[in-house]
Every structure is written in C-alpha cells, then in structure tokens.
Design an enzyme around this catalytic site. Structure first.
Site, PDB file in Angstrom:
ATOM      1  N   ASP A  23      -9.935  -4.043  -5.976  1.00  9.88           N
ATOM      2  CA  ASP A  23      -9.475  -3.210  -4.726  1.00  9.88           C
ATOM      3  C   ASP A  23      -9.761  -1.834  -5.255  1.00  9.88           C
ATOM      4  O   ASP A  23      -9.192  -0.974  -5.651  1.00  9.88           O
ATOM      5  CB  ASP A  23      -7.474  -3.216  -4.959  1.00  9.88           C
ATOM      6  CG  ASP A  23      -6.683  -2.467  -4.558  1.00  9.88           C
ATOM      7  OD1 ASP A  23      -7.540  -1.123  -3.966  1.00  9.88           O
ATOM      8  OD2 ASP A  23      -5.864  -2.347  -3.669  1.00  9.88           O
ATOM      9  N   HIS A  51      -7.654  -4.555  -1.207  1.00  7.98           N
ATOM     10  CA  HIS A  51      -6.530  -3.975  -1.268  1.00  7.98           C
ATOM     11  C   HIS A  51      -5.649  -4.949  -0.093  1.00  7.98           C
ATOM     12  O   HIS A  51      -5.982  -4.755   1.287  1.00  7.98           O
ATOM     13  CB  HIS A  51      -6.860  -2.515  -0.390  1.00  7.98           C
ATOM     14  CG  HIS A  51      -5.339  -1.965  -0.171  1.00  7.98           C
ATOM     15  ND1 HIS A  51      -5.547  -1.247  -1.283  1.00  7.98           N
ATOM     16  CD2 HIS A  51      -5.038  -1.361   0.997  1.00  7.98           C
ATOM     17  CE1 HIS A  51      -4.397  -0.295  -0.798  1.00  7.98           C
ATOM     18  NE2 HIS A  51      -4.096  -0.100   0.126  1.00  7.98           N
ATOM     19  N   SER A  53       0.493  -1.216   0.524  1.00  6.59           N
ATOM     20  CA  SER A  53      -0.335  -0.053  -0.001  1.00  6.59           C
ATOM     21  C   SER A  53       1.212   1.573   0.309  1.00  6.59           C
ATOM     22  O   SER A  53       1.681   1.322  -0.766  1.00  6.59           O
ATOM     23  CB  SER A  53      -1.073  -0.431   1.130  1.00  6.59           C
ATOM     24  OG  SER A  53      -1.336   0.770   1.039  1.00  6.59           O
TER      25      SER A  53
END
Length: 203
Positions: free
Chosen positions: A155, A186, A102
C-alpha cells in the site's frame, strides 16, 4: 452537530456500526461490508463534510499522505459530537464500533485518540497515523480502547511505517490493538473482512 447521514435500524443487542467512507465516497459505500461484519447491526453512515475538488473527505490534506493536522483534530471532534447527537436522536445505548476505509479510517483513528469518551472501538482498513505522536491533545490513557487495523504490504497510500507508528502509539497508551496484514495494496480483502468479523465478535 448533525452531519448528512444515513441511518439503518437493526436488532437490539447488536453493535451499532459507524461507517466512514474513503475519499470521494458516500454513506452507502460500506453498507455491504457492514452486512458481512455484523448482519443485524444498526448502521450510522455519515458523509464526509470536506470537499476536495468535489470529492467528499473527512478532513483537509496538504498533499497526498500529508494531513492538515489542525483540521484532523477539528473534524475528529466534529465526528465525535455527531455520534453523541445521533445516539440521542436514534436512542442508541448499545456498543458502537467505527468501521472506516482509508480517509474514513484515519478520521476514526483520530477520534479514538482524541475522544475516547465517545469512541472506544474501531475497525480500520488502510489507515495510517492520523496525528503527530507528540500531540498534547491525544488522550494519555486509552485503556478500554480496542482497534483492528488491516493494511496491505504493497500500500503506497498508507505506508506501513506510518501504520506501525500508529499501532505503537495506541499500545503505548494502553489500547488493545489487533494488526492484520495482507499482500495487496490500498484495498479491503476478504481475508481482512473475516479477520475483522472475528475481532468484532471476540468481545
């Protein structure tokens, strides 16, 4: 530049893994992942230097999914300088590979683009385009750079169109890119871990 960090020694000949956590995480977050990818590797796990309402991050953002690009560039260079200092401090002459999730994947991606003198390989989970394609600071020649990108088809935090633009930018600058897609969101899936492990060993 020395960031707060954890260092775990490993075996000679194994790649050093630079572990870059996601928003709100810390140096311990990706150690389990690192051991799956390369059990013998030395681990260098810094803490993100930016606080967003108490949550550690690698760079500022203006809103979710809207990056402060000036700060991205500053922090990517800060990370690169940290890597150089850590290499000297811990006597790490061998191959170094960033592993990021991320926000950590995004700062690793920016460092790939801006500082190929320091970072040439990265496994990026749930990343997106970290800088504008038109940025003049991006290195023109990324030949010798290797990137693995794993993203979920669902995502909403790292939209695939942004990720694909990132892949296109890397390839346009002659980087070698391996793309992995999974049906989730995610997250890091076990299929992604296996794909990244195969990519890491494929040199």
């Amino acid at each position: 530049m020395i960031l707060d960090h954890k260092f775990v020694a490993g075996e000679d000949g194994a790649p050093v893994l630079l572990l870059l956590h996601g928003t709100g995480g810390g140096p311990d977050d990706l150690i389990g992942l690192a051991r799956l990818l390369s059990p013998a590797s030395p681990l260098l796990a810094p803490a993100g230097p930016v606080s967003e309402h108490g949550a550690a991050r690698w760079f500022r953002r203006l809103a979710e999914g809207v990056f402060d690009y000036d700060d991205v560039a500053v922090r990517a260079n800060q990370l690169a300088d940290f890597v150089l200092a850590a290499r000297e401090r811990y006597e790490l002459p061998q191959r170094l590979v960033a592993v990021g999730f991320s926000n950590g994947a995004n700062v690793a991606g920016a460092t790939l683009l801006l500082r190929p003198d320091v970072l040439r390989e990265a496994a990026l989970f749930s990343s997106m385009l970290p800088l504008p394609e038109t940025s003049e600071a991006i290195a023109e020649d990324l030949s010798g750079t290797r990137a693995f990108l794993s993203n979920g088809l669902q995502d909403g935090m790292a939209p695939l169109d942004s990720t694909e633009r990132f892949v296109d930018l890397l390839r346009a600058r002659s980087a070698e890119v391996t793309s992995h897609r999974h049906p989730g969101g995610h997250q890091i899936t076990m299929a992604a871990v296996q794909a990244a492990k195969d990519w890491l060993a494929g040199v």
